[in-house]
Design an enzyme around this catalytic site. Sequence first.
Site, PDB file in Angstrom:
ATOM      1  CB  THR A 131     -23.910  36.525  60.790  1.00 57.70           C
ATOM      2  OG1 THR A 131     -23.718  37.496  61.814  1.00 57.70           O
ATOM      3  CG2 THR A 131     -23.624  37.185  59.444  1.00 57.70           C
ATOM      4  CG  ASP A 132     -26.510  39.165  64.816  1.00 58.36           C
ATOM      5  OD1 ASP A 132     -25.360  39.087  64.341  1.00 58.36           O
ATOM      6  OD2 ASP A 132     -26.729  39.368  66.033  1.00 58.36           O
ATOM      7  CD  GLU A 133     -21.085  40.737  62.683  1.00 61.39           C
ATOM      8  OE1 GLU A 133     -20.444  41.366  61.834  1.00 61.39           O
ATOM      9  OE2 GLU A 133     -20.564  40.237  63.701  1.00 61.39           O
ATOM     10  CE1 TYR A 156     -18.643  36.448  58.707  1.00 61.27           C
ATOM     11  CE2 TYR A 156     -19.660  38.068  60.157  1.00 61.27           C
ATOM     12  CZ  TYR A 156     -19.541  36.765  59.718  1.00 61.27           C
ATOM     13  OH  TYR A 156     -20.321  35.772  60.271  1.00 61.27           O
ATOM     14  CE  LYS A 160     -22.264  33.949  56.833  1.00 62.36           C
ATOM     15  NZ  LYS A 160     -21.952  32.488  56.688  1.00 62.36           N
TER      16      LYS A 160
HETATM   17  P1  NAD Z   1     -14.912  29.475  62.274  1.00 63.44           P
HETATM   18  O1  NAD Z   1     -14.061  30.543  61.675  1.00 63.44           O
HETATM   19  O2  NAD Z   1     -14.609  28.991  63.649  1.00 63.44           O
HETATM   20  O3  NAD Z   1     -14.914  28.192  61.323  1.00 63.44           O
HETATM   21  C1  NAD Z   1     -14.979  28.294  59.934  1.00 63.44           C
HETATM   22  C2  NAD Z   1     -14.595  26.933  59.335  1.00 63.44           C
HETATM   23  O4  NAD Z   1     -14.724  27.033  57.909  1.00 63.44           O
HETATM   24  C3  NAD Z   1     -13.161  26.521  59.638  1.00 63.44           C
HETATM   25  O5  NAD Z   1     -13.116  25.178  60.049  1.00 63.44           O
HETATM   26  C4  NAD Z   1     -12.445  26.699  58.304  1.00 63.44           C
HETATM   27  O6  NAD Z   1     -11.353  25.798  58.110  1.00 63.44           O
HETATM   28  C5  NAD Z   1     -13.575  26.421  57.318  1.00 63.44           C
HETATM   29  N1  NAD Z   1     -13.344  27.055  56.016  1.00 63.44           N
HETATM   30  C6  NAD Z   1     -12.969  28.341  55.775  1.00 63.44           C
HETATM   31  N2  NAD Z   1     -12.817  28.534  54.462  1.00 63.44           N
HETATM   32  C7  NAD Z   1     -13.117  27.353  53.851  1.00 63.44           C
HETATM   33  C8  NAD Z   1     -13.151  26.939  52.490  1.00 63.44           C
HETATM   34  N3  NAD Z   1     -12.831  27.771  51.491  1.00 63.44           N
HETATM   35  N4  NAD Z   1     -13.519  25.664  52.211  1.00 63.44           N
HETATM   36  C9  NAD Z   1     -13.836  24.803  53.201  1.00 63.44           C
HETATM   37  N5  NAD Z   1     -13.794  25.130  54.520  1.00 63.44           N
HETATM   38  C10 NAD Z   1     -13.443  26.408  54.835  1.00 63.44           C
HETATM   39  O7  NAD Z   1     -16.391  30.033  62.164  1.00 63.44           O
HETATM   40  P2  NAD Z   1     -17.621  29.910  63.183  1.00 63.44           P
HETATM   41  O8  NAD Z   1     -17.550  31.004  64.160  1.00 63.44           O
HETATM   42  O9  NAD Z   1     -17.760  28.504  63.627  1.00 63.44           O
HETATM   43  O10 NAD Z   1     -18.823  30.262  62.182  1.00 63.44           O
HETATM   44  C11 NAD Z   1     -19.394  29.244  61.360  1.00 63.44           C
HETATM   45  C12 NAD Z   1     -20.500  29.847  60.515  1.00 63.44           C
HETATM   46  O11 NAD Z   1     -21.495  30.435  61.365  1.00 63.44           O
HETATM   47  C13 NAD Z   1     -20.021  30.973  59.600  1.00 63.44           C
HETATM   48  O12 NAD Z   1     -20.695  30.852  58.373  1.00 63.44           O
HETATM   49  C14 NAD Z   1     -20.428  32.240  60.316  1.00 63.44           C
HETATM   50  O13 NAD Z   1     -20.685  33.287  59.407  1.00 63.44           O
HETATM   51  C15 NAD Z   1     -21.702  31.789  61.018  1.00 63.44           C
HETATM   52  N6  NAD Z   1     -22.025  32.503  62.278  1.00 63.44           N
HETATM   53  C16 NAD Z   1     -21.094  32.574  63.281  1.00 63.44           C
HETATM   54  C17 NAD Z   1     -21.454  33.199  64.484  1.00 63.44           C
HETATM   55  C18 NAD Z   1     -20.477  33.276  65.633  1.00 63.44           C
HETATM   56  O14 NAD Z   1     -20.794  33.928  66.637  1.00 63.44           O
HETATM   57  N7  NAD Z   1     -19.317  32.660  65.581  1.00 63.44           N
HETATM   58  C19 NAD Z   1     -22.734  33.731  64.643  1.00 63.44           C
HETATM   59  C20 NAD Z   1     -23.646  33.644  63.575  1.00 63.44           C
HETATM   60  C21 NAD Z   1     -23.284  33.000  62.406  1.00 63.44           C
HETATM   61  O1  DAU Z   2     -23.175  38.586  65.542  1.00 61.61           O
HETATM   62  C1  DAU Z   2     -22.692  37.390  65.002  1.00 61.61           C
HETATM   63  C2  DAU Z   2     -21.226  37.539  64.694  1.00 61.61           C
HETATM   64  O2  DAU Z   2     -20.539  37.519  65.946  1.00 61.61           O
HETATM   65  C3  DAU Z   2     -20.680  36.437  63.783  1.00 61.61           C
HETATM   66  O3  DAU Z   2     -21.301  36.526  62.536  1.00 61.61           O
HETATM   67  C4  DAU Z   2     -19.163  36.583  63.622  1.00 61.61           C
HETATM   68  O4  DAU Z   2     -18.662  35.489  62.851  1.00 61.61           O
HETATM   69  C5  DAU Z   2     -18.527  36.552  64.994  1.00 61.61           C
HETATM   70  O5  DAU Z   2     -17.140  36.762  64.878  1.00 61.61           O
HETATM   71  C6  DAU Z   2     -19.144  37.637  65.893  1.00 61.61           C
HETATM   72  O6  DAU Z   2     -18.770  38.953  65.419  1.00 61.61           O
HETATM   73  P1  DAU Z   2     -18.314  40.135  66.431  1.00 61.61           P
HETATM   74  O7  DAU Z   2     -17.537  41.101  65.664  1.00 61.61           O
HETATM   75  O8  DAU Z   2     -19.473  40.638  67.230  1.00 61.61           O
HETATM   76  O9  DAU Z   2     -17.389  39.241  67.441  1.00 61.61           O
HETATM   77  P2  DAU Z   2     -15.965  39.547  68.110  1.00 61.61           P
HETATM   78  O10 DAU Z   2     -15.740  38.452  69.102  1.00 61.61           O
HETATM   79  O11 DAU Z   2     -14.917  39.821  67.107  1.00 61.61           O
HETATM   80  O12 DAU Z   2     -16.228  40.896  68.914  1.00 61.61           O
HETATM   81  C7  DAU Z   2     -17.251  41.013  69.905  1.00 61.61           C
HETATM   82  C8  DAU Z   2     -17.262  42.455  70.370  1.00 61.61           C
HETATM   83  O13 DAU Z   2     -16.039  42.707  71.105  1.00 61.61           O
HETATM   84  C9  DAU Z   2     -17.284  43.467  69.248  1.00 61.61           C
HETATM   85  O14 DAU Z   2     -18.071  44.596  69.631  1.00 61.61           O
HETATM   86  C10 DAU Z   2     -15.819  43.900  69.095  1.00 61.61           C
HETATM   87  C11 DAU Z   2     -15.284  43.769  70.514  1.00 61.61           C
HETATM   88  N1  DAU Z   2     -13.836  43.414  70.611  1.00 61.61           N
HETATM   89  C12 DAU Z   2     -13.408  42.301  69.921  1.00 61.61           C
HETATM   90  C13 DAU Z   2     -12.071  41.915  69.955  1.00 61.61           C
HETATM   91  C14 DAU Z   2     -11.595  40.708  69.172  1.00 61.61           C
HETATM   92  C15 DAU Z   2     -12.953  44.153  71.394  1.00 61.61           C
HETATM   93  O15 DAU Z   2     -13.372  45.125  72.053  1.00 61.61           O
HETATM   94  N2  DAU Z   2     -11.641  43.771  71.426  1.00 61.61           N
HETATM   95  C16 DAU Z   2     -11.153  42.698  70.739  1.00 61.61           C
HETATM   96  O16 DAU Z   2      -9.928  42.434  70.801  1.00 61.61           O
END
Ligand code: NAD
Ligand code: DAU
Length: 350
Positions: A131-133, A156, A160
Site C-alpha cells: 500500500t501507499d500508506e 495497519y 504492511k
Molecule cells: P480485504 O480485507 O478485502 O481482503 C483481505 C482477504 O485476506 C480476505 O479475503 C481475508 O479473508 C483474507 N485473510 C485475512 N487474514 C488471512 C489469513 N490469516 N490467512 C489467509 N487469508 C486471510 O482486503 P483488500 O482491500 O482486498 O486488500 C488486499 C491487499 O491489497 C492487502 O494486502 C492490502 O494491504 C492491499 N491494498 C489494498 C488497497 C485498497 O484500497 N483496498 C490498496 C493498496 C493495497
Molecule cells: O491507500 C491505500 C489504502 O486505502 C489501503 O492500503 C487500505 O487497505 C484501504 O483501506 C484504504 O485505506 P483508507 O484509510 O484511505 O480507506 P478508508 O476507506 O478507510 O477511508 C478513506 C478516507 O475516508 C480516509 O481519509 C478516512 C475517511 N473515512 C473513512 C470511513 C470508513 C471517513 O471519513 N469516514 C468513515 O466512516
Amino acid sequence: MKKILITGGAGFIGSHVVRHFVNKYPQYEIFNLDKLTYAGNLENLTDVEKMPNYHFVKGDIEDAEFIMNLFQKEQFDGVIHLAAESHVDRSITNPLQFIHTNVLGTVQLLHAAKTTWNGNYEGKKFYQISTDEVYGALGDTGLFSETTPYNPHSPYSAAKASADHFVRAYHDTFGMPTVISNCSNNYGPNQFPEKLIPLFINNIKHNKPLPVYGQGLNVRDWLYVEDHVEAIDLIFHQAKPGSTYNIGGNNEWRNIDLIKKLIEIMDRKLGRPEGTSLSLITYVTDRAGHDLRYAIDASKIKNELGWEPKVRFDEGFEKTVDWYLNNEEWFSHVTSGEYEEYYQKMYGNR
Ligand code: NAD
Ligand code: DAU
C-alpha cells in the site's frame, strides 16, 4: 503450465485478481488461499468456482505447518500475496491482529517459499501487494515515489511496511525473486462496507448518517480495482526481481468532495430530489493519526511497463454505485452478524 498461489483471493482486490488470472490464463492453475475472515467472501467468486484451473484452499497464512505442507505439496511457481487485515480503523482497535496476519503471515509464506524453492529460483516469483500508506502522509503538495522513505503512522501501515521490509530482506539475503507494488486507494465492486465508498453507499440508501472524519479534508488518490489488477498482471510477469512499483490513479479527491459527488449520483439513481442526502453528512471525531494526503507518482510503471489507468473516474464511480445497488443480496449477506457489532462499536447507534 504454471501453478500460482494467490492469497486473500476471497477479499475485495484478491477476488478481482483471481477472476482475471483464471479467465486470462487457462494454462495456469490458480490456487486461492484464504482464511475467510469477516472480509473474505466466496460469493465474490461464484462465476469462477467451477473453472477447471481454479482451486480454493481454506487456511491461515500464519499456520506454519499448514503453509509449509501446502507449498511442499503443490510446488508453486509464483505467489501473489494479498491476504491481510486491511482496515485502518480496525488496526487502531486491535493492532496485534495486524502484526499476526500482515507481518507473521507474510514471513511464514516467505519461509515456505524459500524452503520449497531451495535456491532454485528459475521461473519463480514472490509478489507482495502493498500500500501507499507505508510512505506516511503528504502535505498539500508532492507525490510518493518508489524512493520515498517508509514512514508509516497507523498499526495497519506499520505492519504492511514491516512485511515489505521482510520481503526485501528475503531478496537481499537469500536471492529470492521478490517484487513489491504499493498502490493507492482502490474502489469498485465487492469491497467490504467498512471502507468509505461502500459504507456510504449503504448508508445513503438506508438514509443513515454519513460519518465524515474530522473536517473531511483528507485527500486520497482513487483507482478502479480492475486497473490495479492490470498492473498486478504486468508486474507479476515482467518486473525484475528486487524491484518495486508504485501504482496510482492520478485522481486525488478530498473526502468531502468525493462524498458530495457520491450523494449526487445516489440521489439521481434513487430518484430523490438533487441534494436530498446532503443532510446525512455528519462530522464525527477524526480517526486517530489520520494521514492528511496520499498521492502517487506512477511514472515508473508507465515508463517501464506501459501501464496507465484506463477507467475514467466518473465512469468507474457510476459503475461501482450501480454494482452495489444491483447486488442487494451480496450487501445483505455481508452486513449481517459480525458487521452489526462492528458498526455499533465504531459509529454507535447513528
Ligand atoms: P480485504 O480485507 O478485502 O481482503 C483481505 C482477504 O485476506 C480476505 O479475503 C481475508 O479473508 C483474507 N485473510 C485475512 N487474514 C488471512 C489469513 N490469516 N490467512 C489467509 N487469508 C486471510 O482486503 P483488500 O482491500 O482486498 O486488500 C488486499 C491487499 O491489497 C492487502 O494486502 C492490502 O494491504 C492491499 N491494498 C489494498 C488497497 C485498497 O484500497 N483496498 C490498496 C493498496 C493495497
Ligand atoms: O491507500 C491505500 C489504502 O486505502 C489501503 O492500503 C487500505 O487497505 C484501504 O483501506 C484504504 O485505506 P483508507 O484509510 O484511505 O480507506 P478508508 O476507506 O478507510 O477511508 C478513506 C478516507 O475516508 C480516509 O481519509 C478516512 C475517511 N473515512 C473513512 C470511513 C470508513 C471517513 O471519513 N469516514 C468513515 O466512516
